[in-house]
Motif scaffolding. Structure first.
Motif, PDB file in Angstrom:
ATOM      1  N   GLY A 131     -16.692 -46.608 -22.795  1.00  0.00           N
ATOM      2  CA  GLY A 131     -15.685 -46.897 -23.818  1.00  0.00           C
ATOM      3  C   GLY A 131     -14.914 -48.163 -23.516  1.00  0.00           C
ATOM      4  N   PHE A 132     -14.597 -48.385 -22.249  1.00  0.00           N
ATOM      5  CA  PHE A 132     -13.877 -49.598 -21.867  1.00  0.00           C
ATOM      6  C   PHE A 132     -14.721 -50.838 -22.139  1.00  0.00           C
ATOM      7  CE2 PHE A 132     -12.700 -52.920 -18.877  1.00  0.00           C
ATOM      8  CZ  PHE A 132     -11.344 -53.020 -19.111  1.00  0.00           C
ATOM      9  N   ALA A 138      -5.544 -58.784 -24.870  1.00  0.00           N
ATOM     10  CA  ALA A 138      -4.715 -58.167 -23.826  1.00  0.00           C
ATOM     11  C   ALA A 138      -4.115 -56.844 -24.295  1.00  0.00           C
ATOM     12  CB  ALA A 138      -3.611 -59.130 -23.411  1.00  0.00           C
ATOM     13  N   VAL A 139      -3.635 -56.799 -25.517  1.00  0.00           N
ATOM     14  CA  VAL A 139      -3.055 -55.557 -26.041  1.00  0.00           C
ATOM     15  C   VAL A 139      -4.132 -54.482 -26.164  1.00  0.00           C
ATOM     16  CG1 VAL A 139      -2.008 -54.501 -28.088  1.00  0.00           C
ATOM     17  CG2 VAL A 139      -1.094 -56.638 -27.187  1.00  0.00           C
ATOM     18  N   ASP A 140      -5.310 -54.860 -26.665  1.00  0.00           N
ATOM     19  CA  ASP A 140      -6.390 -53.880 -26.772  1.00  0.00           C
ATOM     20  C   ASP A 140      -6.776 -53.317 -25.406  1.00  0.00           C
ATOM     21  OD1 ASP A 140      -6.437 -54.299 -29.481  1.00  0.00           O
ATOM     22  OD2 ASP A 140      -8.235 -55.567 -29.465  1.00  0.00           O
ATOM     23  N   MET A 141      -6.877 -54.170 -24.406  1.00  0.00           N
ATOM     24  CA  MET A 141      -7.247 -53.710 -23.070  1.00  0.00           C
ATOM     25  C   MET A 141      -6.137 -52.863 -22.444  1.00  0.00           C
ATOM     26  SD  MET A 141     -10.335 -54.575 -22.551  1.00  0.00           S
ATOM     27  CE  MET A 141     -10.530 -54.216 -24.280  1.00  0.00           C
ATOM     28  N   ALA A 142      -4.890 -53.184 -22.754  1.00  0.00           N
ATOM     29  CA  ALA A 142      -3.779 -52.378 -22.237  1.00  0.00           C
ATOM     30  C   ALA A 142      -3.814 -50.968 -22.827  1.00  0.00           C
ATOM     31  CB  ALA A 142      -2.451 -53.056 -22.550  1.00  0.00           C
ATOM     32  N   VAL A 152      -6.503 -49.378 -23.988  1.00  0.00           N
ATOM     33  CA  VAL A 152      -7.658 -48.679 -23.415  1.00  0.00           C
ATOM     34  C   VAL A 152      -7.372 -48.283 -21.969  1.00  0.00           C
ATOM     35  CG1 VAL A 152     -10.075 -48.944 -22.726  1.00  0.00           C
ATOM     36  CG2 VAL A 152      -9.327 -49.736 -24.947  1.00  0.00           C
ATOM     37  N   GLY A 153      -6.756 -49.179 -21.207  1.00  0.00           N
ATOM     38  CA  GLY A 153      -6.402 -48.851 -19.824  1.00  0.00           C
ATOM     39  C   GLY A 153      -5.434 -47.678 -19.740  1.00  0.00           C
ATOM     40  N   ALA A 154      -4.462 -47.658 -20.640  1.00  0.00           N
ATOM     41  CA  ALA A 154      -3.509 -46.537 -20.662  1.00  0.00           C
ATOM     42  C   ALA A 154      -4.206 -45.235 -21.041  1.00  0.00           C
ATOM     43  CB  ALA A 154      -2.371 -46.840 -21.630  1.00  0.00           C
ATOM     44  N   ILE A 179      -7.378 -44.499 -20.470  1.00  0.00           N
ATOM     45  CA  ILE A 179      -8.202 -44.094 -19.322  1.00  0.00           C
ATOM     46  C   ILE A 179      -7.323 -43.508 -18.219  1.00  0.00           C
ATOM     47  CG2 ILE A 179      -9.627 -44.992 -17.427  1.00  0.00           C
ATOM     48  CD1 ILE A 179     -10.929 -46.847 -19.496  1.00  0.00           C
ATOM     49  N   ALA A 180      -6.189 -44.133 -17.954  1.00  0.00           N
ATOM     50  CA  ALA A 180      -5.278 -43.611 -16.928  1.00  0.00           C
ATOM     51  C   ALA A 180      -4.755 -42.231 -17.316  1.00  0.00           C
ATOM     52  CB  ALA A 180      -4.128 -44.584 -16.713  1.00  0.00           C
ATOM     53  N   THR A 181      -4.415 -42.065 -18.587  1.00  0.00           N
ATOM     54  CA  THR A 181      -3.932 -40.766 -19.056  1.00  0.00           C
ATOM     55  C   THR A 181      -5.019 -39.703 -18.932  1.00  0.00           C
ATOM     56  OG1 THR A 181      -2.458 -41.863 -20.617  1.00  0.00           O
ATOM     57  CG2 THR A 181      -2.933 -39.548 -21.022  1.00  0.00           C
ATOM     58  N   THR A 182      -6.227 -40.037 -19.347  1.00  0.00           N
ATOM     59  CA  THR A 182      -7.341 -39.095 -19.251  1.00  0.00           C
ATOM     60  C   THR A 182      -7.629 -38.719 -17.803  1.00  0.00           C
ATOM     61  OG1 THR A 182      -8.325 -40.045 -21.245  1.00  0.00           O
ATOM     62  CG2 THR A 182      -9.758 -38.718 -19.850  1.00  0.00           C
ATOM     63  N   SER A 183      -7.665 -39.713 -16.926  1.00  0.00           N
ATOM     64  CA  SER A 183      -7.923 -39.440 -15.509  1.00  0.00           C
ATOM     65  C   SER A 183      -6.840 -38.561 -14.905  1.00  0.00           C
ATOM     66  CB  SER A 183      -8.029 -40.748 -14.731  1.00  0.00           C
ATOM     67  OG  SER A 183      -9.105 -41.505 -15.197  1.00  0.00           O
ATOM     68  N   THR A 184      -5.599 -38.824 -15.276  1.00  0.00           N
ATOM     69  CA  THR A 184      -4.492 -38.005 -14.770  1.00  0.00           C
ATOM     70  C   THR A 184      -4.596 -36.572 -15.262  1.00  0.00           C
ATOM     71  OG1 THR A 184      -3.071 -39.952 -14.716  1.00  0.00           O
ATOM     72  CG2 THR A 184      -1.979 -37.808 -14.672  1.00  0.00           C
ATOM     73  N   ILE A 185      -4.878 -36.409 -16.542  1.00  0.00           N
ATOM     74  CA  ILE A 185      -5.006 -35.052 -17.092  1.00  0.00           C
ATOM     75  C   ILE A 185      -6.152 -34.311 -16.416  1.00  0.00           C
ATOM     76  CG2 ILE A 185      -5.662 -33.752 -19.163  1.00  0.00           C
ATOM     77  CD1 ILE A 185      -4.099 -35.849 -20.789  1.00  0.00           C
ATOM     78  N   LEU A 186      -7.295 -34.973 -16.256  1.00  0.00           N
ATOM     79  CA  LEU A 186      -8.435 -34.316 -15.600  1.00  0.00           C
ATOM     80  C   LEU A 186      -8.134 -34.000 -14.145  1.00  0.00           C
ATOM     81  CD1 LEU A 186     -11.484 -36.270 -17.050  1.00  0.00           C
ATOM     82  CD2 LEU A 186     -10.796 -33.925 -17.561  1.00  0.00           C
ATOM     83  N   GLY A 187      -7.460 -34.920 -13.454  1.00  0.00           N
ATOM     84  CA  GLY A 187      -7.124 -34.678 -12.053  1.00  0.00           C
ATOM     85  C   GLY A 187      -6.158 -33.530 -11.872  1.00  0.00           C
ATOM     86  N   VAL A 188      -5.121 -33.495 -12.688  1.00  0.00           N
ATOM     87  CA  VAL A 188      -4.131 -32.417 -12.595  1.00  0.00           C
ATOM     88  C   VAL A 188      -4.750 -31.087 -13.011  1.00  0.00           C
ATOM     89  CG1 VAL A 188      -1.996 -31.537 -13.624  1.00  0.00           C
ATOM     90  CG2 VAL A 188      -2.128 -33.904 -12.869  1.00  0.00           C
ATOM     91  N   ALA A 189      -5.522 -31.113 -14.086  1.00  0.00           N
ATOM     92  CA  ALA A 189      -6.118 -29.868 -14.566  1.00  0.00           C
ATOM     93  C   ALA A 189      -7.146 -29.317 -13.590  1.00  0.00           C
ATOM     94  CB  ALA A 189      -6.753 -30.094 -15.932  1.00  0.00           C
ATOM     95  N   SER A 190      -7.962 -30.195 -12.989  1.00  0.00           N
ATOM     96  CA  SER A 190      -8.964 -29.681 -12.061  1.00  0.00           C
ATOM     97  C   SER A 190      -8.336 -29.221 -10.756  1.00  0.00           C
ATOM     98  CB  SER A 190     -10.045 -30.722 -11.797  1.00  0.00           C
ATOM     99  OG  SER A 190      -9.506 -31.825 -11.113  1.00  0.00           O
TER     100      SER A 190
END
Length: 186
Positions: free
Chosen positions: A40-41, A72-76, A78-80, A82-93
Motif C-alpha cells: 500500500g505504501f 509529502a502530505v500523502d506520504m505523511a 500513509v505513514g500515520a 501504517i504506524a496506527t495499524t502496526s500499533t493496533i496489531l502490536g497491542v492487540a497481539s
C-alpha cells in the motif's frame, strides 16, 4: 521458538512442522498484514507522485512547492496509517495472542479498517497541501532575500568536517570514534 510468549502458550506440542495449521495461522496473518502495508505504501507513493506531477504539468498555477507539498502530505497520511495499524496489531497481539494471531483474517481486517478510516478522515488534504506549500514558498523567499543564509552554515559544517572528520561524524551520525593506536613494525 522465538516469538511472543503468549503465542508459545498455544503451541502445546513438542515439535511442529512448518505445514502445521497452528503455525500457519499464527505466522501468515501478521506477515500478510505487513506485506499489505508495504504494498500500500509503494502503490500510494507511485500514484501520489504521478498524480501531483501530472497536476503540476497541466496546471500553470502550480509550482514545485505544490508538487512537493502534495506528495509529502500523502506520504505523511500513509505513514500515520501504517504506524496506527502496526500499533493496533502490536497491542492487540500482545494482549490477546489467541484472537489476533489465531486467525489469518483479523490482521488483514485491521489493515483494511484502518486504511478506510484514514481515507475517510483525510479524503480532502487540500488544506494541508496549501499550508505546506505556503511554508515552502516562505522558506524560499527567506533564502532568496538573505534572511536565511545557507552558504555560511554549509561553510561552517565543511570546516568542522575538515578539522576532525571522526568527531564530526560522531556528533552528527553517532559513528563510533576511532583513535589512532600505535603501529608496530614486525
Amino acid at each position: 521458538m522465538t516469538s511472543y510468549p503468549g503465542i508459545r502458550a498455544h503451541l502445546t506440542g513438542t515439535r511442529y512442522l512448518a505445514s502445521n495449521p497452528k503455525l500457519f495461522t499464527i505466522g501468515v496473518g501478521k506477515l500478510e498484514a505487513a506485506k499489505a502495508m508495504k504494498g500500500g505504501f509503494v502503490l500510494t507513493l507511485v500514484i501520489s507522485v504521478t498524480f501531483h506531477a501530472t497536476d503540476y504539468l497541466l496546471n500553470d498555477q502550480k509550482t514545485w512547492h505544490d508538487l512537493v507539498a502534495g506528495v509529502a502530505v500523502d506520504m505523511a497520511v500513509v505513514g500515520a496509517a501504517i504506524a496506527t495499524t502496526s500499533t493496533i496489531l502490536g497491542v492487540a497481539s500482545a494482549a490477546s495472542a489467541t484472537i489476533i494471531a489465531g486467525t489469518v483474517l483479523v490482521p488483514l481486517l485491521v489493515v483494511v479498517i484502518v486504511g478506510v478510516a484514514f481515507s475517510i478522515a483525510f479524503s480532502d488534504t487540500s488544506d494541508y497541501v496549501k499550508v505546506l506549500s505556503e511554508e515552502l514558498r516562505n522558506i524560499e523567499n527567506k533564502i532568496q532575500s538573505g534572511v536565511v543564509k545557507i552558504r555560511a552554515g554549509a561553510q561552517k559544517i565543511n570546516n568542522e568536517y575538515k578539522e576532525n572528520p571522526n568527531e564530526f561524524l560522531h556528533e552528527i551520525f553517532g559513528v563510533p570514534m576511532f583513535k589512532k593506536t600505535r603501529s608496530y613494525n614486525l
